[in-house]
Design an enzyme around this catalytic site. Structure first.
Site, mmCIF file in Angstrom:
data_model
loop_
_atom_site.group_PDB
_atom_site.id
_atom_site.type_symbol
_atom_site.label_atom_id
_atom_site.label_comp_id
_atom_site.label_asym_id
_atom_site.label_seq_id
_atom_site.Cartn_x
_atom_site.Cartn_y
_atom_site.Cartn_z
ATOM 1 N N LYS A 1 -1.481 18.198 -2.052
ATOM 2 C CA LYS A 1 -1.452 17.029 -1.370
ATOM 3 C C LYS A 1 -2.071 17.115 0.064
ATOM 4 O O LYS A 1 -1.585 18.046 0.752
ATOM 5 C CB LYS A 1 -0.012 16.172 -1.437
ATOM 6 C CG LYS A 1 -0.409 14.662 -1.057
ATOM 7 C CD LYS A 1 1.143 14.249 -1.083
ATOM 8 C CE LYS A 1 1.379 12.462 -0.857
ATOM 9 N NZ LYS A 1 2.533 12.107 -1.040
ATOM 10 N N SER B 1 2.415 7.870 -3.695
ATOM 11 C CA SER B 1 1.426 8.140 -2.717
ATOM 12 C C SER B 1 0.821 9.747 -3.318
ATOM 13 O O SER B 1 -0.417 9.867 -3.003
ATOM 14 C CB SER B 1 1.785 8.423 -1.377
ATOM 15 O OG SER B 1 2.749 9.405 -1.201
ATOM 16 N N SER C 1 7.462 8.926 -4.374
ATOM 17 C CA SER C 1 6.027 9.317 -4.160
ATOM 18 C C SER C 1 5.448 10.538 -5.105
ATOM 19 O O SER C 1 4.221 10.889 -5.348
ATOM 20 C CB SER C 1 5.516 9.540 -2.467
ATOM 21 O OG SER C 1 5.122 8.465 -2.089
#
Lengths: 445, 461
Positions: free
Chosen positions: B66, B141, B165
């Site tokens: 990420k 996210s 997330s």
């Protein structure tokens, strides 16, 4: 009413002390940044890079507890760090990690040895130093070498009534910190910084127990000498305004040491809102009494105790205070004194030795043995050189026939004049008693 | 060799036994990224093959990271233009550990900017697309990471979770997502969103992979004071012990949940019962409370954490912040303001303590708690704008767990009537990742998680 009686000076202090730990407050970078190339003493943490996290320096916490203890504070078993938010280019995270509602130490007091007054300590807390802005004609640069150096803030109550009281207190605070061995506490180098909050109270207008509606914070004071000058100037300035019927503006003022004046830096109309919040990156601390006591054991005797000890050794107050000002000097004195006392001479007293040290008659940079032998040489009893004395007296009497005549007429006090002449000639190599005897004897003969 | 769908464990074994070379594995995934990333927008930056001499547990296995984890020398934007040109001079602890174990960074994945959101739609680089339906969001996210695993552009990925997330995009994209206990995995080098709940974790195609990656990542880090001293367990080994659990279910966590998800929930419950696990009702505080608590605490921490992006460094000014970040900063600063702090932040902290106590009480009666991961399946792109506090609503079932800092695993359990994956989660007590993984592994063995993950790959042959 006289101006002196009409006004009361009210000063509270904020004092910052940089700790001389090996590493910075929240990272492994060296805490000693002085004189290093800009931005060579940095890492992701003290640069506040995205993702970097603070890990607190345990030694710095311990040092802060020690200062708190030396200032008779309550040391809290539980405390935590907070974020103090403000925006400035030398503050890379946009907040300073500091302590707000649970400082390490609070509610203390300190009484300087030469003062008859106790000053209350509000709190002692730990925070991180900022970077430094370097202004040049090409622009402003940021040096982050200092960013994250552990900084202790000591806040006092507004108990000071003159610049002299401030000077006495701060000088001794420096001594305390140096005795603790936790900071160079050098005002010129910025490892100790003084920010007095000054206001002047018109006693004819403001009731007892109440404070003036404003205060002025003074910054950029780089020495004790300037501290006194800056405060004196500021007090005078404020009294002049009050005399004109004006109230001084609440603001931060800088001190210009060249011009000897203070000047407006920042006007604070409202209290700053730092949006304090508990620092979520650092767990709360909880220490048991056992641990705290083990830290307290590391606190060496504070000045009051040292002072009392010296007075017990029959030093006069002034010599004692000068002697203890520098820890190395005092340590040296304490080290050599027992050996010197073993010599069992009535001439080698602590006061006599202390005099030699504070008047720099004997260099303490020499070895201990060299120092001791030098002291013994200087403080030994004088042996009279009999033959030399006879010769010198004869010479002096021959050269001063009038004095001899006067003496014979019964003017006894002339003898002291003659003694003086002899002593000068013989360069101290005779006891005064022997000189007087020899003079009397020679004149009679 | 066709490597499609191979787990990390399988890939690693193939590489170890020299059935396939590290270079072949790398090329296989890079080609897939080149082929599909335009459609899916999972990756923002592609890495380079390196670390070839490493013989560690994950030797030669590519990983998608990420984009809020700092990677030394590799652009890291947190999907915000503020960091458009930021190349970190250091790597996050998570990255160092994975590289230390032999993994190779395949690339950096798209996310909601600064992790603010549950759909990747706040990304400054465009939304990622759900591999099950390109008109839908993959969740967020950590949406790019979920997409990368779901479409098998990467055999595993690293995400971060503040409240949902990891697990929410895992649920919406039909993969496995593990959020460890807060403090189990180091946050050092993870660009902070809400520091008191941020938690890195893996997204994988098998429970065993999740256990393996957690074992690599977990542990005390001298660079993160909030990491725990609690001993790291041998998760892959403990996972395989035959254990029977008492599993809690809470009506409060089923209120307002879509019917298809509820149906799947009860199917899984009965499967677990058949396998010999006991179920017990637990009463928990309504997750609704957590929305307020989480929103206040998270906004405050966001405002504080973003204050370092003051325009002095990193090249771009504050004008480069997106709308969502600006909203969060404003609300965060408001709740921290003088005079409001006690009414908001302090009160929220107190309620947080109640939520923690609530879970502690529940875990006296049960080992695990089974709940849906999300109240609905993947939404259409653009729908988020219809929901104020969209993220908070989508993560309503994750927020209590996140606020309490508990470990939980999401896994797919079927498809809804629209053909979209449904995820459930098992939450465990503090540092009981071994139990969470054990139960999930048993269910995986028994059901192959209803073939969802495999079906996902099929579209991306």
């Amino acid at each position: 009413m006289e101006i002196k009686n009409k006004y009361e000076v009210i000063i509270g202090l904020e004092i910052h002390v940089e700790l001389s730990t090996a590493s910075k407050m929240f990272c492994q970078c060296s805490a000693s940044y002085f004189g290093k190339e800009p931005n060579t003493n940095v890492c992701p943490v003290c640069l506040g890079l995205p993702g970097a996290l603070p890990v607190p320096n345990k030694k710095a916490i311990e040092y802060t507890m020690m200062i708190g203890k030396a200032l008779n504070c309550k040391i809290n078993n539980k405390f935590h760090f907070d974020r103090k938010h403000y925006s400035y280019p030398d503050l890379p995270k946009g907040y300073q990690i500091s302590q707000y509602d649970e400082p390490i130490a609070q509610h203390g007091w300190y009484q300087p040895v030469m003062s008859s007054k106790k000053f209350r300590i509000t709190r002692v807390h730990l925070e991180e130093d900022t970077g430094k802005l370097i202004h040049s004609k090409n622009g402003t640069y940021i040096d982050f070498n200092r960013s994250g150096v552990p900084l202790v803030e000591i806040v006092t109550e507004a108990d000071f009534r003159s610049a002299d009281e401030v000077k006495t207190f701060v000088e001794e605070l420096q001594m305390v910190v140096r005795y603790l061995g936790i900071s160079q506490a050098d005002m010129e180098k910025g490892s100790m910084r003084l920010e007095p909050n000054i206001s002047v109270k018109d006693k004819t207008k403001i009731k007892e127990g109440e404070l003036p509606p404003y205060k002025v914070e003074l910054k950029n004071i780089n020495s004790f000498r300037f501290a006194k000058k800056a405060i004196d100037y500021e007090v005078k300035r404020q009294i002049e305004l009050l005399e004109e019927g004006k109230v001084p503006v609440q603001e931060t003022r800088g001190y210009n040491e060249k011009k000897g004046i203070t000047f407006t830096q920042r006007v604070k109309e409202n209290a700053d809102d730092y949006r304090y919040m508990p620092e979520p990156d650092i767990p709360y601390f909880e220490f048991d009494d056992k641990y705290l006591n083990s830290v307290f054991l590391k606190v060496p005797p504070v000045p009051q105790e040292i002072f009392t000890n010296l007075i017990k050794q029959r030093l006069n107050k002034k010599t004692a205070f000068i002697l203890m000002k520098n820890k190395q000097t005092l340590d040296f004195f304490n080290e050599v004194m027992p050996e010197l006392l073993k010599k069992n001479s009535e001439f080698i007293t602590p006061q006599a030795v202390a005099n030699l040290i504070v008047n720099e008659k004997v260099d303490i940079k020499n070895s201990k043995d060299k120092f001791i032998s030098n002291v013994i040489k200087i403080l030994r009893p004088i042996q009279t050189d009999k033959d030399l004395l006879t010769q010198v007296v004869k010479k002096v009497l021959t050269n001063n026939p009038n004095a001899v005549k006067d003496f014979k007429k019964g003017k006894e006090n002339v003898v002291m004049f003659l003694v003086g002449q002899v002593m000068r000639e013989i360069k101290g190599k005779a006891k005064p008693q022997d000189v007087i005897e020899e003079i009397r004897k020679s004149i009679k003969d | 060799m066709n490597l499609i769908g191979k787990s990390v464990t399988e890939l690693r074994n193939l590489i170890k036994s020299k059935k396939v070379s590290k270079g072949e594995v790398w090329d296989f995934f890079v080609k897939r990224v080149e082929k599909y990333n335009k459609k899916l927008n999972a990756f923002l930056t592609i890495g380079e093959i390196k670390n070839l001499d490493n013989d560690g547990e994950l030797a030669g296995v590519p990983v998608a990271i990420k984009d809020n984890f700092c990677t030394k020398g590799l652009r890291t934007t947190a999907s915000s233009k503020v960091l458009d040109n930021f190349i970190p001079p250091y790597s996050a602890t998570v990255v160092k550990k994975l590289e230390g174990a032999g993994s190779v960074i395949l690339g950096k994945t798209n996310m909601d900017a600064w992790a603010h959101g549950s759909s990747t739609e706040t990304s400054a680089y465009g939304s990622s697309k759900n591999p099950w339906d390109l008109s839908r969001t993959p969740g967020g996210s950590s949406g790019g990471s979920a997409v990368a695993v779901s479409a098998y552009l990467s055999p595993y990925a690293i995400g971060s979770e503040t409240a949902g997330s990891i697990k929410q995009p895992a649920a919406w994209s039909g993969v496995i997502g593990l959020k460890p206990t807060y403090g189990r995995v180091s946050r050092y080098g993870l660009i902070s969103m809400a520091s008191s709940t941020d938690c890195p974790g893996p997204l994988t195609v098998s429970v065993e992979d999740a256990a393996l990656i957690l074992k690599v990542l977990a542990g005390k880090d001298e660079f993160d004071a909030t990491t725990s001293q609690v001993e790291v367990k041998d998760y892959p080994k403990l996972m395989k012990e035959k254990r029977k659990f008492t599993i809690g279910i809470s009506d409060e966590f089923l209120a307002g949940v879509d019917e298809d998800i509820k149906k799947a929930f009860f199917k899984v419950k009965s499967d677990l019962e058949k396998m010999g696990h006991r179920f017990k009702k637990v009463s928990l505080l309504s997750p609704e409370y957590s929305i307020s608590v989480y929103t206040i605490l998270q906004r405050a921490e966001v405002a504080s954490n973003l204050s370092r992006f003051d325009g002095v460094r990193y090249g771009n000014t504050r004008e480069f912040f997106g709308e969502e970040a600006k909203r969060r900063v404003m609300l965060g600063n408001y709740v921290l303001s003088y005079g409001y702090y006690d009414a908001y932040y302090k009160k929220a902290q107190k309620v947080r303590t109640l939520i923690v106590d609530d879970f502690k009480r529940a875990f006296k009666d049960v080992d695990l708690i089974l709940t849906p991961t999300t109240p609905m399946t993947a939404l259409k792109l653009g729908e988020w704008e219809k929901y104020p506090f969209f993220g908070e609503k989508m993560d309503v079932l994750n927020e209590p767990i996140a606020i309490a800092g508990l470990p939980a695993i999401d896994f797919p359990v079927g498809l809804d009537r629209k053909g979209l994956p449904i995820g459930l989660q098992l939450t465990g007590n503090y540092f009981k990742e071994d139990e969470v993984l054990n139960a999930a592994y048993q269910l995986e063995k028994e059901t192959e998680f209803y073939q969802v993950i495999k079906k996902g790959f099929k579209k991306w042959r």
